[in-house]
Write a protein that holds these residues in place. Structure first.
Motif, mmCIF file in Angstrom:
data_model
loop_
_atom_site.group_PDB
_atom_site.id
_atom_site.type_symbol
_atom_site.label_atom_id
_atom_site.label_comp_id
_atom_site.label_asym_id
_atom_site.label_seq_id
_atom_site.Cartn_x
_atom_site.Cartn_y
_atom_site.Cartn_z
ATOM 1 N N THR A 287 68.832 20.943 68.165
ATOM 2 C CA THR A 287 67.725 20.565 69.050
ATOM 3 C C THR A 287 68.251 19.625 70.135
ATOM 4 O O THR A 287 69.406 19.186 70.088
ATOM 5 C CB THR A 287 66.605 19.827 68.276
ATOM 6 N N ASN A 288 67.377 19.276 71.077
ATOM 7 C CA ASN A 288 67.780 18.372 72.167
ATOM 8 C C ASN A 288 68.042 16.951 71.687
ATOM 9 O O ASN A 288 68.630 16.149 72.394
ATOM 10 C CB ASN A 288 66.683 18.330 73.246
ATOM 11 N N GLU A 289 67.568 16.660 70.491
ATOM 12 C CA GLU A 289 67.723 15.289 69.984
ATOM 13 C C GLU A 289 69.044 15.074 69.250
ATOM 14 O O GLU A 289 69.366 13.953 68.856
ATOM 15 C CB GLU A 289 66.572 14.919 69.025
ATOM 16 N N GLU A 290 69.803 16.144 69.051
ATOM 17 C CA GLU A 290 70.990 16.037 68.188
ATOM 18 C C GLU A 290 71.951 14.920 68.607
ATOM 19 O O GLU A 290 72.334 14.080 67.796
ATOM 20 C CB GLU A 290 71.738 17.382 68.132
#
Lengths: 350, 350
Positions: free
Chosen positions: B229-232
């Motif tokens: 995800t973009n939060e990784e």
């Protein structure tokens, strides 16, 4: 007093400072000490206030004409005399002498090598000014002799005789001596190093050339109708190879009767070897020196780094070595072993 | 049999090969042998036919992400796992393991350092293929052990026990031995070099991490909802510094019960020292070697040149020296004196 002229001999070749000096770029065109000025440029710079720029002649080989123009933007193409082949110093000087003679019958002339180093410019100017004054008043072939500081075996010596001031009558020119002889020369106080720099009035040198090197003199005297015309280069290309190859020392100075030496002490070196460059470069406590770039020598002394601007040599355990980097070559060798170095360079550049 | 994956550990720093390796460009990014491919690139090249390109993960430090992308144009940005700080091999492997586990619960994984040299690629592929088959059938943590050829004191050793084929049960991992001990190891025939290359099924390594390094394992297992995800990256940047810094050898391999070693002989070197590079480089009769550029060594042997492409070292009278040129630094030092070299490099790069 006539006008002052300078003849700079810039035809030297050789790869003694390989990988810096090469046939394509001999020593005189190199910036040895990382000052941003080549030896040739420094030779011209040194004449400021003594010789007007328009009165400087550069004699060089044809192939280096472009390099001279590039390095000396203030010098006009007509001031560059190009030799088609090498014929030692006498023809070079005879050619320049008659060129000047055509222009100015009362000229005083300084003849300088283009690849020597002089560290004390003020003293050089003082000596040369005094010399020019002397030759404008006296029918004398004056050579500059360097006060010797060590029994150097790499230079010729001049023995001088009477004379109260800085100018002495020359007794003899000597070849490079062995160490024993050099020590005797030094101890006697009667010898100085032959720098290869000359000062004379144009009348005096013309007379000496006619007397001592008549054939060479006749050739270049004949050219006087041609110098400065469009035919000059063609004529020189034809005539130059016909004259004898001989040095001005051997052809004129050792034979003429009116030869004088002026003792000079202006931090001179002919930069004939890496060792001579080392001698001129500041050393640290271990005797390590950096002529160009940066040298960091661990666990060893008496080394010299001559690398690119902004480059650093980091070396461990070297003693008495030269580390030189130029043109894709990293040379690492004992800096005092000239013979060995010559063998290596010959093999690498053949 | 599951799909094959590879985790390449490319986060190493250090300047042991200074002036080639620097903090800005560590060893894995260098083209050591002048082949035109860096060690990292060769590591990836070597996987052809074994692991699909999309299944290769590169774990590196954040600062080297650009370098990895530049050197591996076929690798997508999502395949590069960036550590905010160094935490040794166990966290690096745990992170990559759970990333793969999220994607493929039956994956077989090869873990490789990015900065080793392997000269026999065919044999490497044969061994790795066999190893992958073994771990797909057995619940085994497999390490590749190199058949020792000399009593090397620079490597860790693995003592192995019974096992008829190429795969042996591991008895013990040892630290780098002294020379006496290394000779005993070699003579016994029961020891091989620890190469730091591992092969296992994702199920096996997940189980081992949970058992032996529970805290680290829990952190990266928690990330499974975030990976991809973009939060990784943000999550990793926050969590990575909180985990223990520990090696996979010490944290898992020395403790787990299902550890095996597969004996390999494919021309391996960890390239840990200049000497190890010298050992791998062809020598002339005097023992002089050129790893990069050209070396001409007169009157001395056992030297090595590692300079720029198209550059030549010309050296006289050096014995056992390294001459390296890169990035404006010319390093000249005894190639076998690691301690001295380290001191010098530390001083020069501080």
């Amino acid at each position: 007093m006539g006008n002052n002229y300078c003849v700079i001999m810039a035809g030297g070749v050789g790869s003694r400072f390989w990988p810096f000096s090469t046939d394509e770029c001999p020593k005189q065109f190199l910036d040895f000490l990382g000052t941003g000025r080549s030896l040739l440029q420094m030779t011209v710079d040194r004449l400021e206030g003594i010789v007007e720029k328009k009165n400087i002649l550069i004699v060089t080989n044809k192939r280096y004409k472009g390099k001279v123009l590039e390095q000396l933007p203030g010098i006009d193409e007509r001031q560059i005399l190009t030799e088609p082949i090498r014929r030692n110093t006498a023809p070079c000087i005879a050619y320049a002498t008659y060129k000047i003679f055509k222009e100015d019958k009362t000229a005083n002339i300084i003849v300088l090598p283009s690849d020597h180093l002089i560290t004390n410019t003020d003293e050089f100017r003082r000596i040369v000014t005094e010399g020019l004054r002397f030759v404008s008043l006296n029918d004398a072939l004056l050579t500059l002799g360097i006060k010797p500081t060590r029994p150097e075996t790499g230079y010729g010596y001049i023995q001088f005789g009477e004379g109260g001031g800085a100018v002495k009558k020359v007794k003899t020119f000597t070849e490079k001596p062995n160490l024993e002889m050099a020590k005797v020369f030094l101890a006697s106080g009667e010898f100085c190093w032959n720098s290869g720099m000359f000062i004379w009035n144009v009348q005096t040198i013309v007379k000496a050339l006619q007397m001592e090197l008549t054939e060479i003199s006749d050739v270049f005297a004949n050219g006087m109708t041609i110098y400065g015309t469009n035919e000059e280069q063609e004529w020189i290309d034809k005539m130059f190879p016909t004259v004898q190859s001989i040095s001005i020392d051997y052809g004129v100075m050792e034979k003429a009767q009116n030869v004088y030496v002026m003792l000079a002490d202006f931090g001179w070196s002919d930069l004939g070897t890496w060792s001579s460059l080392y001698d001129l470069t500041p050393h640290d406590a271990e005797g390590n020196a950096t002529a160009k770039g940066k040298g960091v020598f661990y666990g060893g002394g008496n080394n010299m780094a001559v690398v690119g601007e902004g480059e650093t040599v980091v070396a461990d355990g070297l003693e008495g070595y030269l580390v030189a980097h130029n043109n894709g070559i990293i040379l690492i060798c004992k800096k005092d072993d000239e013979k060995r170095l010559k063998e290596i360079v010959n093999e690498q550049t053949k």
